[in-house]
Every structure is written in C-alpha cells, then in structure tokens.
Design an enzyme around this catalytic site. Sequence first.
Site, PDB file in Angstrom:
ATOM      1  N   ASP A  26      52.002  36.249  37.814  1.00 10.74           N
ATOM      2  CA  ASP A  26      51.013  36.569  38.832  1.00 10.74           C
ATOM      3  C   ASP A  26      50.839  35.334  39.714  1.00 10.74           C
ATOM      4  O   ASP A  26      51.257  34.226  39.344  1.00 10.74           O
ATOM      5  CB  ASP A  26      49.703  36.967  38.137  1.00 10.74           C
ATOM      6  CG  ASP A  26      48.612  37.375  39.114  1.00 10.74           C
ATOM      7  OD1 ASP A  26      48.933  38.025  40.124  1.00 10.74           O
ATOM      8  OD2 ASP A  26      47.443  37.026  38.870  1.00 10.74           O
ATOM      9  N   ASP A  28      47.642  34.400  42.228  1.00  7.57           N
ATOM     10  CA  ASP A  28      46.322  33.789  42.377  1.00  7.57           C
ATOM     11  C   ASP A  28      45.686  33.477  41.032  1.00  7.57           C
ATOM     12  O   ASP A  28      45.600  34.336  40.151  1.00  7.57           O
ATOM     13  CB  ASP A  28      45.399  34.725  43.175  1.00  7.57           C
ATOM     14  CG  ASP A  28      45.879  34.927  44.601  1.00  7.57           C
ATOM     15  OD1 ASP A  28      46.570  34.040  45.131  1.00  7.57           O
ATOM     16  OD2 ASP A  28      45.564  35.982  45.186  1.00  7.57           O
TER      17      ASP A  28
END
Length: 252
Positions: A26, A28
């Site tokens: 991922d 953020d």
Amino acid sequence: MKQAFSDYLAGLGSAPQGPDTAACFDLDRTLISDYSVKAFFLEGVRSRTLSIRGLAAQFVALCRYRFGRLDYHSAMSATLKDLANLPEADLMALGERAFKRRVAAMIYAEARTLVAEHRRLGHRLVLVTSATRAQAAPVAASLSIADLRCTELQVSDGLLTGAFTPCHGDGKRRAVLGWLAEQGIDPSRTYFYSDGDEDLPLLEAVGEPVAVNAKPGLAAVAAERNWPELEFVETGAPSGPPSARPPKLEAA
C-alpha cells in the site's frame, strides 16, 4: 502480533525465494508517512495548477471521508470535479513536482529496506493503492517497483473527464488478484503490507498479510488473527545517487 522491524526482517530472510512469491505494498502511511493527496494538492496550489477554491472543496471532501461521513466513491468524485478538462500531462507533471518537493522525504527508511529485501529474495513487487497514478507512479519509480495498480482517471483527447476507475476495497482485491493471475503467482504465496481495515478484502485474500502503522480497526483485526504488526518511523530521502533510469511502470 507486534514485532520489531529488525526481527521481522530477519525472519523474512528465510522466506521462499524467486518470482513465484509476490510482495504488494500500500502507499499512504505504509510506504510514506502521510497522505500523498495532501502533498499533491498543496503543490497544485503552489504552482497554480489547481485553484484555492477547488482545493478547499477537495479538502472538505477528504476530511468527510477520513471521518466516515462520505464514502470513497463520493469523496473521489468530489475531489476530481475540479480536475475535469485538465490535461493529463499537466497532472502527471504536477505529481512529479509534488514528489520531488514533498513526498520523496516522506518515504519510510524501513519501507526502502523492506522493498529491497523482497527484491533480494527475487519476489515480484507491486505497489497497489487507491491513490491516482500521478500520486503513486513517482514513489514506485523511486523504489524501483515496476508494477503499479492504482485508481485510474478517465482521459479523453488528453483531458481528464472527472470519471475514474477506483482501486479501493474490493476493487483493490480484484486488481491484485488479476495481477497475480497474470504473473502465475498463487495468492497464498503473496505478502501484502497495509495500514487500514479498508484493505481487509485483500489482506484476507493473501497468505501473508502484514499490518504497518495500523489504524485502530486494522490493529484490532491483526491482534485477533495474529498477523505481524510493524511500525515504521524513520523518513527522509535516501543517501547516495539515484538510479540512472527509473523502471517503466505497467498500466493497470
């Protein structure tokens, strides 16, 4: 199960090697310490690519989403409304400037080490995020992650239309499972690193789910299911010269 990063890395060193294993990351708060959209829109206002009025509307929409008052699709529709008719090339250039001025220094040192270890083991790497390609591609290039699955913005005659194809929740799960099928990799031989419970559809679909800087919802699930929990804290641009040429990123 909370683990020191050094202990996790030592255990990872004995994992199966080769391209039959994948590592998905991922963006953020997993690879970087904050939300890329903030840096993106701040740079947009600084360079006058985006209007302050549009930024205000986007900020409100994003805040409502983060506090659960707006669903992802509605928040994205609101934030992209101001970008309709913007040349795609301008958006990508904005993303590069935001990365150089703000986002590069937000990349976790631990994330760089983790990506490098998976690469040393010969694993296939992919960055998967609900952020847009303009936000995510510079980070992927910086980390030499050649594959990217992200929210894609619709373009007509070189201009953004305001429509998009989301890579979020179950959409993120489908995107990664599709990518794994293309690579001939079994999901059971796949790592996925994420910070939020919105990624549970994908975390539950892979054999090696790992929580990184977990939000409360994911932390609770990780503790209940005995998933590894890591905390990344160190940020900053890497020392030494950058690679001469970033990898070509594959379109979703």
